[in-house]
Design a protein around this motif. Structure first.
Motif, PDB file in Angstrom:
ATOM      1  N   VAL A  74      43.684  50.444  52.495  1.00 41.10           N
ATOM      2  CA  VAL A  74      44.658  49.857  51.612  1.00 41.10           C
ATOM      3  C   VAL A  74      45.020  48.436  52.069  1.00 41.10           C
ATOM      4  O   VAL A  74      44.951  48.145  53.121  1.00 41.10           O
ATOM      5  N   ILE A  75      45.396  47.452  51.127  1.00 44.93           N
ATOM      6  CA  ILE A  75      45.805  46.168  51.443  1.00 44.93           C
ATOM      7  C   ILE A  75      47.040  45.835  51.143  1.00 44.93           C
ATOM      8  O   ILE A  75      47.496  46.334  50.002  1.00 44.93           O
ATOM      9  N   VAL A  76      47.984  45.399  52.017  1.00 43.59           N
ATOM     10  CA  VAL A  76      49.067  45.268  51.906  1.00 43.59           C
ATOM     11  C   VAL A  76      49.550  43.965  52.283  1.00 43.59           C
ATOM     12  O   VAL A  76      49.203  43.130  52.854  1.00 43.59           O
ATOM     13  N   GLY A  77      50.955  43.777  52.124  1.00 45.55           N
ATOM     14  CA  GLY A  77      51.403  42.246  52.390  1.00 45.55           C
ATOM     15  C   GLY A  77      52.708  41.968  51.501  1.00 45.55           C
ATOM     16  O   GLY A  77      52.813  42.771  50.457  1.00 45.55           O
ATOM     17  N   GLU A  78      53.419  40.857  51.829  1.00 47.69           N
ATOM     18  CA  GLU A  78      54.391  40.510  50.962  1.00 47.69           C
ATOM     19  C   GLU A  78      53.915  39.882  49.643  1.00 47.69           C
ATOM     20  O   GLU A  78      52.953  39.707  49.529  1.00 47.69           O
ATOM     21  N   ASN A  79      54.552  39.756  48.546  1.00 46.53           N
ATOM     22  CA  ASN A  79      54.484  39.280  47.261  1.00 46.53           C
ATOM     23  C   ASN A  79      53.892  37.971  47.639  1.00 46.53           C
ATOM     24  O   ASN A  79      54.494  36.966  48.173  1.00 46.53           O
ATOM     25  N   GLY A  80      52.829  37.518  47.057  1.00 45.87           N
ATOM     26  CA  GLY A  80      52.432  36.132  47.313  1.00 45.87           C
ATOM     27  C   GLY A  80      51.504  36.058  48.449  1.00 45.87           C
ATOM     28  O   GLY A  80      50.922  34.971  48.696  1.00 45.87           O
ATOM     29  N   ALA A  81      51.083  37.284  49.177  1.00 42.32           N
ATOM     30  CA  ALA A  81      50.209  37.040  50.298  1.00 42.32           C
ATOM     31  C   ALA A  81      48.650  37.209  49.996  1.00 42.32           C
ATOM     32  O   ALA A  81      47.935  36.774  50.595  1.00 42.32           O
ATOM     33  N   GLY A  82      48.400  37.310  48.565  1.00 42.99           N
ATOM     34  CA  GLY A  82      46.893  37.103  48.150  1.00 42.99           C
ATOM     35  C   GLY A  82      46.330  38.419  47.970  1.00 42.99           C
ATOM     36  O   GLY A  82      44.958  38.494  47.924  1.00 42.99           O
ATOM     37  N   LYS A  83      46.951  39.668  47.962  1.00 39.50           N
ATOM     38  CA  LYS A  83      46.633  40.895  47.682  1.00 39.50           C
ATOM     39  C   LYS A  83      45.413  41.159  46.733  1.00 39.50           C
ATOM     40  O   LYS A  83      44.506  41.459  46.689  1.00 39.50           O
ATOM     41  N   SER A  84      46.248  40.777  45.378  1.00 40.03           N
ATOM     42  CA  SER A  84      45.422  40.892  43.939  1.00 40.03           C
ATOM     43  C   SER A  84      44.415  39.899  43.805  1.00 40.03           C
ATOM     44  O   SER A  84      43.076  40.420  43.532  1.00 40.03           O
ATOM     45  N   THR A  85      44.491  38.858  44.722  1.00 37.41           N
ATOM     46  CA  THR A  85      43.410  37.873  44.400  1.00 37.41           C
ATOM     47  C   THR A  85      42.284  38.304  45.210  1.00 37.41           C
ATOM     48  O   THR A  85      41.282  38.078  44.957  1.00 37.41           O
ATOM     49  N   LEU A  86      42.409  38.978  46.499  1.00 37.30           N
ATOM     50  CA  LEU A  86      41.355  39.319  47.322  1.00 37.30           C
ATOM     51  C   LEU A  86      40.563  40.405  46.495  1.00 37.30           C
ATOM     52  O   LEU A  86      39.569  40.646  46.444  1.00 37.30           O
ATOM     53  N   LEU A  87      41.468  41.269  45.824  1.00 36.71           N
ATOM     54  CA  LEU A  87      40.753  42.587  45.218  1.00 36.71           C
ATOM     55  C   LEU A  87      39.862  41.984  44.070  1.00 36.71           C
ATOM     56  O   LEU A  87      38.593  42.394  43.678  1.00 36.71           O
ATOM     57  N   GLN A  88      40.321  41.019  43.304  1.00 33.38           N
ATOM     58  CA  GLN A  88      39.609  40.292  42.185  1.00 33.38           C
ATOM     59  C   GLN A  88      38.413  39.731  42.583  1.00 33.38           C
ATOM     60  O   GLN A  88      37.137  39.678  42.013  1.00 33.38           O
ATOM     61  N   LEU A  89      38.514  39.008  43.922  1.00 34.90           N
ATOM     62  CA  LEU A  89      37.240  38.564  44.564  1.00 34.90           C
ATOM     63  C   LEU A  89      36.246  39.680  44.851  1.00 34.90           C
ATOM     64  O   LEU A  89      35.111  39.274  44.499  1.00 34.90           O
ATOM     65  N   MET A  90      36.722  40.647  45.537  1.00 35.27           N
ATOM     66  CA  MET A  90      35.958  41.683  45.727  1.00 35.27           C
ATOM     67  C   MET A  90      35.270  42.494  44.572  1.00 35.27           C
ATOM     68  O   MET A  90      33.839  42.992  44.641  1.00 35.27           O
ATOM     69  N   ALA A  91      35.802  42.267  43.474  1.00 37.02           N
ATOM     70  CA  ALA A  91      35.384  42.863  42.466  1.00 37.02           C
ATOM     71  C   ALA A  91      34.277  41.662  41.450  1.00 37.02           C
ATOM     72  O   ALA A  91      33.694  41.932  40.558  1.00 37.02           O
ATOM     73  N   GLY A  92      34.384  40.499  42.094  1.00 31.83           N
ATOM     74  CA  GLY A  92      33.389  39.761  41.351  1.00 31.83           C
ATOM     75  C   GLY A  92      33.882  39.036  40.153  1.00 31.83           C
ATOM     76  O   GLY A  92      33.431  38.198  39.340  1.00 31.83           O
ATOM     77  N   LEU A  93      35.315  39.010  39.954  1.00 33.46           N
ATOM     78  CA  LEU A  93      36.065  38.645  38.742  1.00 33.46           C
ATOM     79  C   LEU A  93      36.256  37.158  39.153  1.00 33.46           C
ATOM     80  O   LEU A  93      36.713  36.239  38.179  1.00 33.46           O
ATOM     81  N   LEU A  94      36.524  36.712  40.376  1.00 34.38           N
ATOM     82  CA  LEU A  94      36.730  35.281  40.882  1.00 34.38           C
ATOM     83  C   LEU A  94      35.536  34.787  41.775  1.00 34.38           C
ATOM     84  O   LEU A  94      34.995  35.714  42.377  1.00 34.38           O
ATOM     85  N   ASP A  95      35.412  33.478  41.730  1.00 32.32           N
ATOM     86  CA  ASP A  95      34.206  33.126  42.770  1.00 32.32           C
ATOM     87  C   ASP A  95      35.010  32.541  43.852  1.00 32.32           C
ATOM     88  O   ASP A  95      35.806  31.648  43.622  1.00 32.32           O
ATOM     89  N   PRO A  96      34.644  32.957  45.028  1.00 34.30           N
ATOM     90  CA  PRO A  96      35.338  32.144  46.206  1.00 34.30           C
ATOM     91  C   PRO A  96      34.854  30.714  46.579  1.00 34.30           C
ATOM     92  O   PRO A  96      33.904  30.462  46.162  1.00 34.30           O
TER      93      PRO A  96
END
Length: 531
Positions: free
Chosen positions: A310-332
């Motif tokens: 599980v990935i946790v953190g406050e709003n705006g910590a980058g959690k959803s962005t990290l998940l989208q990168l892991m899915a290949g939906l964004l390029d690092p």
């Protein structure tokens, strides 16, 4: 219209009210509702996912059925006057709504422009606008944010701006539709305390729609419950409802507050399944920037087969962005992500999607067809399923996720909880090697949350890697490993039991203990943490 007389009479009366989407002879969403809301009361509205709670809220302030294809019968009275007699838009100023997703309410770029838009629509003289904006921002704890861009605010800040915009209408009544569902644990507490403060100062009547009542208990004086059959199941004080009608609520799949619940903690419910040592996904030195602003900085982590991370953190910590990168939906911008030691960029899209499933935070972002059945079978068609196989697989998924009755419904017309279940079901027509979920349980009642987690844990037992982004600390408690993001960096990566001992980190990352340990805190067995 501000009612100045008859302050002792009910603010809202619902008399034999029924509502259905479509024609009048269709099965009503709710049927023959009768209840009264009193001035200055804070009332909680509960019910199973899909019971019609949000639809009822929109009926109460006159938006439904006028704004959609729907049919209503019976009466709703606001201070004794039938809401059908109000001018268009008049009642929405008297009964303000703050929605679950604050962004759905915004139409301007900056905080000041958004609030000024509300006042201009009320024809407030220009010289008075700036003063009113400053006053309302002070009231919601957002002083000095006038020039901030709304899309750059945290989730909690956006929800405060949405509340401020509604307060500028000077409503007599406030409806909050799951207002903390997308907030981190501490932002959720702060918002609830803010609502309590404003309610007392302004003597507002408040109706709260929420699946989990725990943090609202100090505010509410009454609970209404809508059953799965569309009938009013209960109307009582919380302390009596959650004890004397406990069994009925559990049968309806409604979350009982922890103080009244005998259910085992999530971590006790699911036997620990030891993850394999087989590395499925690797993240190495990952960085990502958006509009020249660094979102993630040098993030590294592994996910193994049969592991729930599980990935946790406050709003705006980058959690959803990290998940989208892991899915290949964004390029690092820097770093690598590999699936089975093979960089994501070298995978064919079709092959990658067979091995990896991704569920968006906002279910609508992944819907592409006109019916629930078509949504479930879209991927099957691409993967060459025979018609008979598709029918059987889709029927199984609809049965599993309680969507059979909505087979021909448009996905966008489903309730929030139903949309979430459909979004999860669409990635499960095959069994991938890794599943990535962004807030999979928000908007779900107790029954569907447990069913979804049972399903996820069964997949985990088969060796599938699972990654959750979540604000639900009870789910975190049941994980194999928790990754805490703070300001775009990994601040912690270890077992949940180790995290619960890190009081300073929990506070800094705006997290809370799970319910089973919060009870111990109250009993003095553990350190005092966030309250």
């Amino acid at each position: 219209m501000k009612v100045l007389e008859g302050r002792q009479q009910p603010i809202l009366e619902v008399r034999d009210f029924s509502f259905s989407y479509g024609e009048i002879d269709e099965q009503p969403l709710f049927d023959g509702l009768r209840f009264t809301l009193n001035r200055n009361d804070v009332t909680l509205l509960m019910g199973a996912s899909g019971a019609g709670k949000s639809s009822l809220a929109l009926c109460l302030n006159g938006l439904y059925p006028e704004a959609i294809e729907g049919t209503a019968s019976g009466d709703i009275l606001f201070y004794g006057k039938n809401i059908s007699e109000f001018e268009r838009g008049e009642l929405t100023q008297e009964i303000g709504i703050v929605f679950q997703d604050p962004e759905s309410q915004f139409c301007m770029m900056t905080v000041e422009d958004e609030l000024a838009f509300t006042l201009e629509n009320r024809k407030i003289p220009a010289p008075a606008i700036r003063g009113r904006i400053k006053a309302v921002l002070k009231a919601v704890g957002m002083e000095g944010f006038e020039n901030n861009k709304i899309h750059e605010l945290s989730g909690g800040q956006k929800q405060k701006v949405a509340l401020a915009a509604v307060l500028l209408l000077e409503p007599e009544m406030l409806i909050l539709d799951e207002p903390t569902a997308n907030l981190d644990p501490v932002s959720s507490l702060e918002f609830i305390k803010l609502v309590g403060k404003i309610q007392k100062e302004r003597q507002l009547s408040v109706l709260i729609i929420e699946h989990q009542a725990d943090d609202w208990l100090d505010l509410i004086s009454r609970v209404l419950v809508i059953g799965r059959d569309g009938q009013l199941l209960a109307d009582d004080r919380p302390e009596r409802l959650f004890t004397e009608k406990k069994q009925i609520l559990e049968q309806e799949g409604i979350f009982l507050p922890d103080a009244y619940s005998d259910s085992p903690a999530f971590r006790e419910k699911w036997a620990r399944i030891v993850p394999s040592e087989k590395n499925v996904l690797s993240v190495r030195g990952l960085s990502f920037s958006r509009r020249k602003q660094e979102v993630l900085k040098n993030v590294s982590m592994n996910v193994c087969g049969g592991e729930l991370v599980v990935i946790v953190g406050e709003n705006g910590a980058g959690k959803s962005t990290l998940l989208q990168l892991m899915a290949g939906l964004l390029d690092p911008c820097a770093g690598t992500i590999s699936l089975f030691d093979r960089p994501l960029g070298t995978w064919q899209e079709k092959d990658l999607r067979k091995r990896m499933g991704f569920v968006f935070q906002n279910p609508e972002h992944q819907f592409i067809t006109d019916t629930v059945y078509e949504e479930l079978t879209f991927g099957m068609k691409l993967n060459g399923y025979a018609d008979e196989g598709m029918e059987s697989a889709a029927d199984h998924l609809m049965e599993q996720f309680h969507l059979k009755a909505y087979r021909n419904n448009n996905p966008f017309a489903l309730s929030g909880g139903q949309k979430r279940r459909l979004s999860v079901a669409t990635v499960l027509e095959e069994t991938p090697d890794i599943l990535l979920f962004d807030e999979p349980t928000f908007g779900q009642d107790a029954a569907t949350t447990l069913e979804l987690m049972d399903y996820v844990m069964a997949l985990k037992a088969k060796g599938i890697a699972i990654v959750f982004v979540t604000h639900d600390m009870d789910i975190v408690d049941a994980a194999d490993r928790v990754v805490v993001l703070k300001q775009g960096k990994v601040a912690f990566s270890d077992r949940p039991a180790s995290l619960w001992k890190e009081g300073e980190l929990l506070q800094a990352a705006r997290l809370r203990l799970p319910a089973r340990l919060r009870k111990s805190v109250e009993e003095g067995e553990l350190y005092d943490l966030i309250h």
